[in-house]
Scaffold this motif. Structure first.
Motif, PDB file in Angstrom:
ATOM      1  N   GLY A 146     -11.500   3.140  43.188  1.00 23.48           N
ATOM      2  CA  GLY A 146     -10.602   3.435  42.091  1.00 23.48           C
ATOM      3  C   GLY A 146      -9.593   4.593  42.549  1.00 23.48           C
ATOM      4  N   PHE A 147      -9.318   4.886  43.728  1.00 24.01           N
ATOM      5  CA  PHE A 147      -8.365   5.665  44.410  1.00 24.01           C
ATOM      6  C   PHE A 147      -7.020   4.811  44.614  1.00 24.01           C
ATOM      7  N   HIS A 148      -6.009   5.296  44.046  1.00 25.85           N
ATOM      8  CA  HIS A 148      -4.794   4.338  44.231  1.00 25.85           C
ATOM      9  C   HIS A 148      -3.499   5.370  44.682  1.00 25.85           C
ATOM     10  N   VAL A 149      -3.009   4.670  45.916  1.00 28.05           N
ATOM     11  CA  VAL A 149      -1.800   5.466  46.464  1.00 28.05           C
ATOM     12  C   VAL A 149      -0.615   4.749  46.321  1.00 28.05           C
ATOM     13  N   PHE A 150       0.478   5.222  45.651  1.00 31.41           N
ATOM     14  CA  PHE A 150       1.888   4.527  45.484  1.00 31.41           C
ATOM     15  C   PHE A 150       2.761   5.459  46.382  1.00 31.41           C
ATOM     16  N   ASP A 151       3.538   4.475  47.196  1.00 26.60           N
ATOM     17  CA  ASP A 151       4.435   4.918  48.327  1.00 26.60           C
ATOM     18  C   ASP A 151       5.175   3.942  48.950  1.00 26.60           C
ATOM     19  N   SER A 152       6.608   4.105  49.290  1.00 27.52           N
ATOM     20  CA  SER A 152       7.453   3.247  49.580  1.00 27.52           C
ATOM     21  C   SER A 152       7.288   2.893  51.011  1.00 27.52           C
ATOM     22  N   PHE A 153       6.675   3.932  51.645  1.00 23.68           N
ATOM     23  CA  PHE A 153       6.274   3.518  52.939  1.00 23.68           C
ATOM     24  C   PHE A 153       7.755   3.440  53.644  1.00 23.68           C
ATOM     25  N   ALA A 154       8.790   3.810  53.067  1.00 21.10           N
ATOM     26  CA  ALA A 154      10.138   4.090  53.789  1.00 21.10           C
ATOM     27  C   ALA A 154      10.727   5.249  53.598  1.00 21.10           C
ATOM     28  N   GLY A 155      10.088   6.049  53.014  1.00 16.32           N
ATOM     29  CA  GLY A 155      10.298   7.568  53.191  1.00 16.32           C
ATOM     30  C   GLY A 155      11.276   8.023  51.597  1.00 16.32           C
ATOM     31  N   LEU A 156      11.695   9.029  51.600  1.00 14.07           N
ATOM     32  CA  LEU A 156      12.461   9.585  50.219  1.00 14.07           C
ATOM     33  C   LEU A 156      13.424   8.529  50.030  1.00 14.07           C
TER      34      LEU A 156
END
Length: 166
Positions: free
Chosen positions: A38-48
């Motif tokens: 139930g823990f979700h991480v949202f990231d581009s993994f490409a930086g800002l």
């Protein structure tokens, strides 16, 4: 961390995953044996992303130099496999969702969240995250940030708060 039993947990922006692990460890103290479900991480993994007009730095502020060095497109880019290794070593059930905010949200099923940490530094992804998560918060749910010293994130939180309290 919130002790309610209903609702998922989310983090937007994770760099190398340290804050994900810290949040998970805090949650696990109250839920022994929990592995990240139930823990979700949202990231581009490409930086800002590219800073926008609302991210303009106030050059008279004490942290202007620090912000100017760090507020660059691509800053804080860490590959998905690095973050997976850091997070999944301790919490194998944490879900990592790669993509730009808000597009990454469109692939998500409807769910309710009890706790959301927004750490995306810039105005547009911050306001987009607030707009996405706020209507999905469980009663008593919490949204936090550690980016209030970033000009765009501060504007997003201030504007969002004004818009939702009047």
């Amino acid at each position: 961390l919130v002790h309610r039993e209903s609702g998922d947990i989310a983090e937007c922006g994770c760099a190398k995953g340290l804050s994900v692990v810290e949040l998970c460890l805090a949650f696990q103290q109250h839920h022994p044996g929990w592995q990240g479900t139930g823990f979700h991480v949202f990231d581009s993994f490409a930086g800002l992303s590219v800073p926008g007009e609302k991210d303009a730095i106030d050059w008279s502020s004490d942290d202007a130099e620090h912000l100017s060095l760090n507020m660059r497109s691509g800053q804080y880019a860490f590959p998905l496999d690095l973050v997976q290794g850091n997070v999944h070593r301790l919490f194998p059930q944490v879900e990592l969702h790669a993509g730009w905010i808000p597009q990454v949200f469109s692939a998500q099923p409807e769910r309710v969240y009890r706790f959301v940490h927004i750490d995306v530094d810039l105005y547009q992804p911050t306001i987009d995250s607030l707009d996405y998560f706020f209507p999905r918060l469980t009663e008593g749910g919490i949204v936090i940030t550690d980016d209030y010293s970033w000009p765009g994130a501060r504007k997003a939180f201030d504007e969002f708060s004004l818009r939702n309290t009047l």
